[in-house]
Design an enzyme around this catalytic site. Structure first.
Site, PDB file in Angstrom:
ATOM      1  N   HIS A 240       0.777  -1.326  -0.011  1.00 22.88           N
ATOM      2  CA  HIS A 240       0.122  -0.035  -0.008  1.00 22.88           C
ATOM      3  C   HIS A 240       0.720   1.329   0.100  1.00 22.88           C
ATOM      4  O   HIS A 240       0.839   2.183  -0.835  1.00 22.88           O
ATOM      5  CB  HIS A 240      -0.867   0.105   1.387  1.00 22.88           C
ATOM      6  CG  HIS A 240      -1.697  -1.165   1.344  1.00 22.88           C
ATOM      7  ND1 HIS A 240      -2.659  -1.766   0.852  1.00 22.88           N
ATOM      8  CD2 HIS A 240      -1.459  -2.358   2.228  1.00 22.88           C
ATOM      9  CE1 HIS A 240      -3.354  -2.853   1.041  1.00 22.88           C
ATOM     10  NE2 HIS A 240      -2.529  -3.293   2.177  1.00 22.88           N
TER      11      HIS A 240
HETATM   12  C1  BDR Z   1      -3.048   0.819   5.063  1.00 26.30           C
HETATM   13  O1  BDR Z   1      -3.273   0.400   6.680  1.00 26.30           O
HETATM   14  C2  BDR Z   1      -2.117  -0.101   7.206  1.00 26.30           C
HETATM   15  O2  BDR Z   1      -2.016  -1.460   7.841  1.00 26.30           O
HETATM   16  C3  BDR Z   1      -1.179  -0.044   6.249  1.00 26.30           C
HETATM   17  O3  BDR Z   1       0.133   0.407   6.823  1.00 26.30           O
HETATM   18  C4  BDR Z   1      -1.432   1.034   5.221  1.00 26.30           C
HETATM   19  O4  BDR Z   1      -1.475   2.387   5.501  1.00 26.30           O
HETATM   20  C5  BDR Z   1      -3.635  -0.264   4.475  1.00 26.30           C
HETATM   21  O5  BDR Z   1      -5.185  -0.418   4.339  1.00 26.30           O
END
Ligand code: BDR
Ligand code: CA
Length: 310
Positions: A240
């Site tokens: 992500h």
């Molecule tokens: C997002 O949530 C967090 O767990 C990750 O770091 C990312 O920013 C993904 O949904």
């Protein structure tokens, strides 16, 4: 060309850590500071993990500030089941020696933005609490920020509830403040980050870098991706937060659509949902550049090349 000045607001977190490494390895970016927020793990750990990653990469001159310890209105939801108890599952990095700055992260954001000429991009990789509180405390920062690039949101399926993505679910009220701020927003939702998969082949290329940073990145990604690959029934785990940094380096890695986006803050069932008006049903002017597709092959090429430089 002069390096682009940025501040990274994050909650490391495995993918936040990879995003930080990508930024450190990129001379196109001038990272002015890192602010951390409670999210994947509590604030004390995100502030510590950011410094661990700085030290891993030898970037101890980058100041790290702790920001808000909880969301604006709700109690904190964390994600240890994804990132591990420490937030950096897969590596055992030494306790950081570099100091945490004494200034609060929100005040660092305000002071740095207010003394700028309006050239500092803010990259947010966690819940939006710090920037929303900064905007409430000093609304004039809105005119100083050319762009906020954020990881958050889901147009199709959420990952913490069926409706919502983690970052915006944790602090939907902060997200509402941001999406109604008038600041130019660029959003990387799950719909695009789930196209950027850490397949075993891509992971092996990162492991083959065989430096302390390359090995740590491979170990972090190994654990993180295998769990998500299984959960989402994909050939690799989605990555992500590094999408935000990759966008700042090579925006043509992604395709975009300008849309009006609002955040659900009232319904328990759909709390934190990004309501993305793809077909402009509301007739409202777009407030967000929404990333839609990614060239994942080129993305991993960029990431691997850059990690090898650290
Ligand atoms: C997002 O949530 C967090 O767990 C990750 O770091 C990312 O920013 C993904 O949904
Ligand atoms: Ca994050």
């Amino acid at each position: 060309m002069a390096a682009k000045p940025i501040i990274i607001d994050c909650d490391p977190g495995v993918d936040d850590a990879i995003a930080l490494l990508l930024a450190f390895a990129s001379p196109e970016l001038n990272l002015l500071g890192i602010t951390t927020v409670a999210g994947n793990v509590p604030l004390s750990l995100t502030a510590k993990n950011a410094r661990k990653i700085c030290e891993l990469a030898g970037r101890t001159q980058i100041p790290v500030y702790a920001g808000c310890s909880r969301p604006m209105m709700r109690s904190l939801t964390t994600a240890e089941e994804v990132h591990g108890k420490t937030g950096l599952e897969g590596v055992d990095l030494p306790e950081p020696q570099m100091p945490l700055q004494s200034q609060h992260g929100v005040d660092f954001l305000i002071d740095t933005l207010m003394s700028s000429s309006g050239e500092i991009t803010v990259a947010t990789l966690g819940p939006l609490t710090n920037l929303a509180i900064a905007l409430i405390k000093e609304p004039r920062i809105a005119a100083k920020i050319p762009e906020v690039v954020l990881m958050g949101g889901a147009i199709s399926q959420g990952n913490v509830t069926a409706s919502a993505e983690f970052n915006l679910y944790v602090d939907p009220h902060a997200a509402h403040v941001m999406f109604s701020s008038g600041i130019k927003l660029t959003m990387f939702s799950l719909d695009v980050t789930h196209q950027v998969l850490t397949t075993p082949e891509r992971l092996e290329k990162i492991r083959a870098i065989a430096t302390p940073v390359g090995t740590a990145a491979a170990n972090l990604l190994g654990h993180y991706s295998s769990r998500d690959a299984e959960r989402f029934e994909m050939t690799g785990g989605p990555l992500h937060d590094p999408c935000v940094i990759a966008y700042l380096l090579q925006p043509d890695l992604f395709n975009y659509r300008d849309c009006y986006v609002e955040i659900e803050t009232a319904s328990e069932l759909t709390l934190g949902r990004t309501v993305v008006d793809l077909w402009n049903s509301s007739g409202r002017s777009p407030n967000t550049k929404v990333a839609q597709t990614a060239d994942s092959e080129r993305f991993y090429q960029l990431l691997t090349e850059r990690l090898a430089k650290l």
